[in-house]
Design a protein around this motif. Structure first.
Motif, short mmCIF file in Angstrom:
data_model
loop_
_atom_site.label_atom_id
_atom_site.label_comp_id
_atom_site.label_asym_id
_atom_site.label_seq_id
_atom_site.Cartn_x
_atom_site.Cartn_y
_atom_site.Cartn_z
N LYS A 22 0.83 -1.21 0.00
CA LYS A 22 0.00 0.00 0.00
C LYS A 22 0.86 1.25 0.00
CE LYS A 22 -2.26 -1.34 3.67
NZ LYS A 22 -3.20 -1.29 4.83
N GLY A 23 1.98 1.18 0.73
CA GLY A 23 2.83 2.36 0.84
C GLY A 23 3.43 2.82 -0.47
N LEU A 24 3.51 1.93 -1.45
CA LEU A 24 4.11 2.30 -2.74
C LEU A 24 3.09 2.80 -3.76
CD1 LEU A 24 6.80 -0.51 -3.08
CD2 LEU A 24 7.02 1.77 -2.08
N LEU A 25 1.83 2.91 -3.33
CA LEU A 25 0.81 3.48 -4.21
C LEU A 25 1.02 4.98 -4.35
CD1 LEU A 25 -2.32 1.61 -2.80
CD2 LEU A 25 -1.24 1.21 -5.02
N PRO A 26 0.69 5.55 -5.53
CA PRO A 26 0.86 7.00 -5.71
C PRO A 26 -0.19 7.80 -4.95
CG PRO A 26 -0.15 6.02 -7.66
CD PRO A 26 0.22 4.88 -6.75
N LEU A 27 0.25 8.87 -4.34
CA LEU A 27 -0.63 9.81 -3.64
C LEU A 27 -0.13 11.21 -3.93
CD1 LEU A 27 -2.97 10.45 -1.72
CD2 LEU A 27 -1.37 10.17 0.19
N GLY A 28 -0.84 11.91 -4.81
CA GLY A 28 -0.32 13.20 -5.27
C GLY A 28 0.94 12.99 -6.08
N ASP A 29 1.98 13.76 -5.78
CA ASP A 29 3.22 13.67 -6.54
C ASP A 29 4.23 12.72 -5.90
OD1 ASP A 29 3.83 15.15 -4.30
OD2 ASP A 29 4.76 16.83 -5.36
N GLN A 34 6.27 7.72 0.86
CA GLN A 34 7.11 8.92 0.88
C GLN A 34 6.50 10.01 1.75
OE1 GLN A 34 10.34 9.33 -0.85
NE2 GLN A 34 10.25 10.78 0.86
N HIS A 35 5.18 10.12 1.74
CA HIS A 35 4.52 11.06 2.66
C HIS A 35 4.82 10.68 4.11
CE1 HIS A 35 1.95 13.48 -0.07
NE2 HIS A 35 1.86 12.38 -0.80
N VAL A 36 4.76 9.37 4.41
CA VAL A 36 5.05 8.90 5.76
C VAL A 36 6.50 9.24 6.14
CG1 VAL A 36 5.27 6.83 7.21
CG2 VAL A 36 3.33 7.07 5.65
N VAL A 37 7.42 8.96 5.24
CA VAL A 37 8.84 9.23 5.50
C VAL A 37 9.09 10.72 5.71
CG1 VAL A 37 11.12 9.22 4.41
CG2 VAL A 37 9.69 7.17 4.33
N ASP A 38 8.46 11.55 4.90
CA ASP A 38 8.68 12.99 5.01
C ASP A 38 8.25 13.52 6.37
OD1 ASP A 38 9.65 12.98 2.45
OD2 ASP A 38 7.84 13.80 1.52
N ALA A 100 3.03 2.45 7.43
CA ALA A 100 3.41 2.85 6.08
C ALA A 100 2.25 3.34 5.24
CB ALA A 100 4.10 1.69 5.36
N ASP A 101 1.01 3.16 5.74
CA ASP A 101 -0.18 3.51 4.94
C ASP A 101 -0.97 4.67 5.56
OD1 ASP A 101 -1.20 2.28 7.18
OD2 ASP A 101 -2.37 0.76 6.10
N THR A 102 -0.31 5.47 6.40
CA THR A 102 -1.00 6.54 7.14
C THR A 102 -0.29 7.86 6.87
OG1 THR A 102 -1.53 4.88 8.83
CG2 THR A 102 -1.86 7.18 9.43
N PRO A 103 -0.66 8.56 5.80
CA PRO A 103 0.15 9.68 5.32
C PRO A 103 -0.03 11.00 6.05
CG PRO A 103 -1.69 9.29 3.83
CD PRO A 103 -1.73 8.18 4.85
N PHE A 104 -1.00 11.10 6.97
CA PHE A 104 -1.30 12.42 7.55
C PHE A 104 -1.11 12.45 9.07
CE2 PHE A 104 -4.31 11.90 3.88
CZ PHE A 104 -3.63 12.72 3.00
N TYR A 105 -0.36 11.51 9.63
CA TYR A 105 -0.22 11.46 11.08
C TYR A 105 0.53 12.70 11.60
CZ TYR A 105 4.56 9.86 10.26
OH TYR A 105 5.86 9.77 9.85
N PRO A 106 0.44 12.98 12.91
CA PRO A 106 0.95 14.25 13.43
C PRO A 106 2.46 14.43 13.28
CG PRO A 106 -0.60 13.26 14.97
CD PRO A 106 -0.32 12.22 13.93
#
Length: 212
Positions: A22-29, A34-38, A100-106
């Motif tokens: 799931k984590g390798l699915l595209p989300l935006g750009d 990658q959102h999680v890592v950022d 890895a599938d939770t892109p908006f955590y605090p």
């Protein structure tokens, strides 16, 4: 306060998404991961990814990939154990996990979890959000929070206890954390639950709409 090591849990089977990562699915750009890592990288001293199978699919992140040591996809606790074993080899005392599938955590996840652990002999804290009145009613009027077991602070000192529990068949995260006086750290769930995760194609669509 020193930053702990981090572990991103990416070992799920993603059955509701048709399998794969799931984590390798595209989300935006970027990808979901990658959102999680950022969000994660600035909060921790370094991190690994917990995943099974070919580690090369995460090579772009240039971090260690640690597999479960408990066979049979034993759930998030197996990923936590893999992370604790890795952290022990690095000389660390604690880890913080994120899914890895939770892109908006605090973005203050780690600091808040560590603050909540003050005074604990073994720092052990799960992230939580408030339950609605309906959710509390459906649960029989029990806890007034939803605990998010893939987002937590975990002590390396209890890794052998966790290993033994997993080998005995324990799979439910909160059963183990409750045995060790685990705490909760409450996060606000407005304007939406920050621990919303991408489980289905519909969730991915929703996540696209939540991007800034």
């Amino acid at each position: 306060m020193n930053k702990p090591l981090g572990v991103i849990l990416a070992g799920g089977l993603a059955t509701r998404m048709g399998g794969g990562d799931k984590g390798l699915l595209p989300l935006g750009d970027r990808t979901v991961l990658q959102h999680v890592v950022d969000r994660f990288a600035p909060q921790v001293a370094g991190f690994a990814i917990n995943a099974n199978g070919d580690p090369e699919r995460f090579s772009e992140f240039q971090v260690p990939v640690v597999a479960d040591s408990i066979a049979g996809f034993a759930g998030p606790l197996a990923g936590v154990l893999a992370g604790l074993d890795w952290a022990a080899s690095e000389g660390a005392d604690t880890i913080v996990t994120a899914a890895a599938d939770t892109p908006f955590y605090p973005t203050d996840l780690v600091a808040r979890l560590m603050e909540a652990a003050q005074g604990q002999t073994h720092p052990l804290v799960l992230a939580a959000t408030p339950r609605t009145a309906d959710e509390a009613l459906k649960s029989g009027g029990g806890r007034r929070v939803n605990r998010h077991p893939t987002f937590g602070l975990w002590p390396v000192a209890l890794r052998d206890d966790l290993r033994a529990a997993l080998q005995d068949g324990l799979r439910k995260v909160v059963m183990w954390t409750d045995q060790h006086a685990g705490r909760e750290c409450l996060f606000e769930d407005t304007p939406f639950d920050p621990f919303f995760n991408v489980n289905t194609p519909e969730d991915l669509q929703r996540a696209q709409g939540l991007l800034p």
